[in-house]
Design an enzyme around this catalytic site. Sequence first.
Site, PDB file in Angstrom:
ATOM      1  CD1 TRP A  16       5.835  -3.652  11.184  1.00 33.92           C
ATOM      2  CD2 TRP A  16       6.670  -1.900  12.290  1.00 33.92           C
ATOM      3  NE1 TRP A  16       6.426  -2.810  10.268  1.00 33.92           N
ATOM      4  CE2 TRP A  16       6.939  -1.734  10.922  1.00 33.92           C
ATOM      5  CE3 TRP A  16       7.107  -0.926  13.185  1.00 33.92           C
ATOM      6  CZ2 TRP A  16       7.632  -0.623  10.419  1.00 33.92           C
ATOM      7  CZ3 TRP A  16       7.794   0.187  12.690  1.00 33.92           C
ATOM      8  CH2 TRP A  16       8.037   0.322  11.327  1.00 33.92           C
ATOM      9  CE  LYS A  23       1.641   0.425   7.317  1.00 33.29           C
ATOM     10  NZ  LYS A  23       2.892   0.547   6.580  1.00 33.29           N
ATOM     11  CG  ASP A  67       0.392  -2.065  14.959  1.00 34.89           C
ATOM     12  OD1 ASP A  67      -0.332  -1.468  14.142  1.00 34.89           O
ATOM     13  OD2 ASP A  67       1.639  -2.047  14.897  1.00 34.89           O
TER      14      ASP A  67
HETATM   15  C1  PLP Z   1       2.211  -3.110  11.566  1.00 31.99           C
HETATM   16  C2  PLP Z   1       2.899  -1.784  11.663  1.00 31.99           C
HETATM   17  N1  PLP Z   1       2.979  -1.175  12.855  1.00 31.99           N
HETATM   18  C3  PLP Z   1       3.595   0.024  12.991  1.00 31.99           C
HETATM   19  C4  PLP Z   1       4.174   0.664  11.926  1.00 31.99           C
HETATM   20  C5  PLP Z   1       4.834   2.001  12.132  1.00 31.99           C
HETATM   21  O1  PLP Z   1       3.971   2.962  11.728  1.00 31.99           O
HETATM   22  P1  PLP Z   1       4.316   4.524  11.724  1.00 31.99           P
HETATM   23  O2  PLP Z   1       5.359   4.717  10.689  1.00 31.99           O
HETATM   24  O3  PLP Z   1       2.993   5.139  11.394  1.00 31.99           O
HETATM   25  O4  PLP Z   1       4.800   4.887  13.072  1.00 31.99           O
HETATM   26  C6  PLP Z   1       4.095   0.080  10.653  1.00 31.99           C
HETATM   27  C7  PLP Z   1       4.685   0.763   9.484  1.00 31.99           C
HETATM   28  O5  PLP Z   1       4.834   0.221   8.415  1.00 31.99           O
HETATM   29  C8  PLP Z   1       3.449  -1.177  10.525  1.00 31.99           C
HETATM   30  O6  PLP Z   1       3.371  -1.787   9.336  1.00 31.99           O
END
Ligand code: PLP
Length: 361
Positions: A102, A197, A173
Amino acid sequence: MTRAHNFGAGPAALPLSVLEEARRELLDWRGTGMSVMELSHRSPVYEGIQEEAERSLRQLLAIPESHAVLFLQGGASLQFTMVPLNLLRTGGSADYVLTGAWSKKAAAEARRQGTVRIAGSTEAESFRRIPRAEELDLDPGADYLHFTTNNTIFGTQWRREPAAPERVPLVADMSSDLLSRPVAIDRYGLIYAGAQKNLGPAGVTVVVVERDLLGRAPEGLATMLAYRAHAAERSMYNTPPTWAIYLLGRVCAWVAALGGAAAMAERNEQKAALLYQRIDRNDFYRGTAEPACRSRMNVTFRLADEGLERELLAEAERAGFVGLKGHRSVGGMRASLYNAVEPASVAALVDFLDDFERRRG
Ligand SMILES: Cc1ncc(COP(=O)(O)O)c(C=O)c1O
């Protein structure tokens, strides 16, 4: 009704009492004769729901008035783009610490908007750990420093945020650990998290942003992409995801009733400790993350005999344990232990793992 033991990485388990409350209120929200989904977002009734959700989140995380709380759409993934659009100056540079898939995605999206420096990375070690403070190479002139507090896929979590140089806003994030523990919000320029989550259902993304940073975005930035516009309109510039915000508010009330963010952290620590203790008991199971960097949210592990993993996952599914398959880049198993995963579910999983070992070990 049998509820699954849901260890999915997200969307994930929601508190049963919140779902029951939503069911009770589904057709008629407190005498309005309408579902929350049917209320105009411009109605005082709905405004009250959104204000209450914001108030509870502010209380739980002790968010100071210096920071705006925004309820946006587009997931954390849109934040990968909005952060640089709003904070990365022309000719400037942003620091990114890479600790997993991510944070790599966040850096890649920022690179489309300007200069990105990699201030640290553990990719060479398959993201098994978080970089140590002395391994970080931080730019004192960076427009911001971005990191990912909890790495959902690799099962690692920062114990303490990196110390950003003075005047460099820290951007995080927190998609997979916001509201799972207390956070020193004043150390951050901006925090973002998809709700699906720990906070509620998919569809709403929480952004906590220091108001002093709102003026940084270029004048010509499209309105929907500018934090400034959403802050000025209290997340009502356009139609917000009303139902998701309502549920987020109910989840906050549930967290408050359990004692708040500190109590949630203790509960989450206990759940994680129970599972890690089982994994560490002998060599049958093995954790994939370095012990000092292990996540309390996503417990990643494998079997010493990897050939048995498929069997374990199939048996787990039949026994009512859902979402245990690890991400394909790590393999094996991943148990996500977000706020709404009950300690009893973790205890049941430990019993299942014990039993599997007895039969196959
Ligand atoms: C740490 C992290 N950042 C970003 C995301 C992406 O999130 P989204 O699907 O809400 O765009 C996730 C999804 O699992 C994640 O775990």
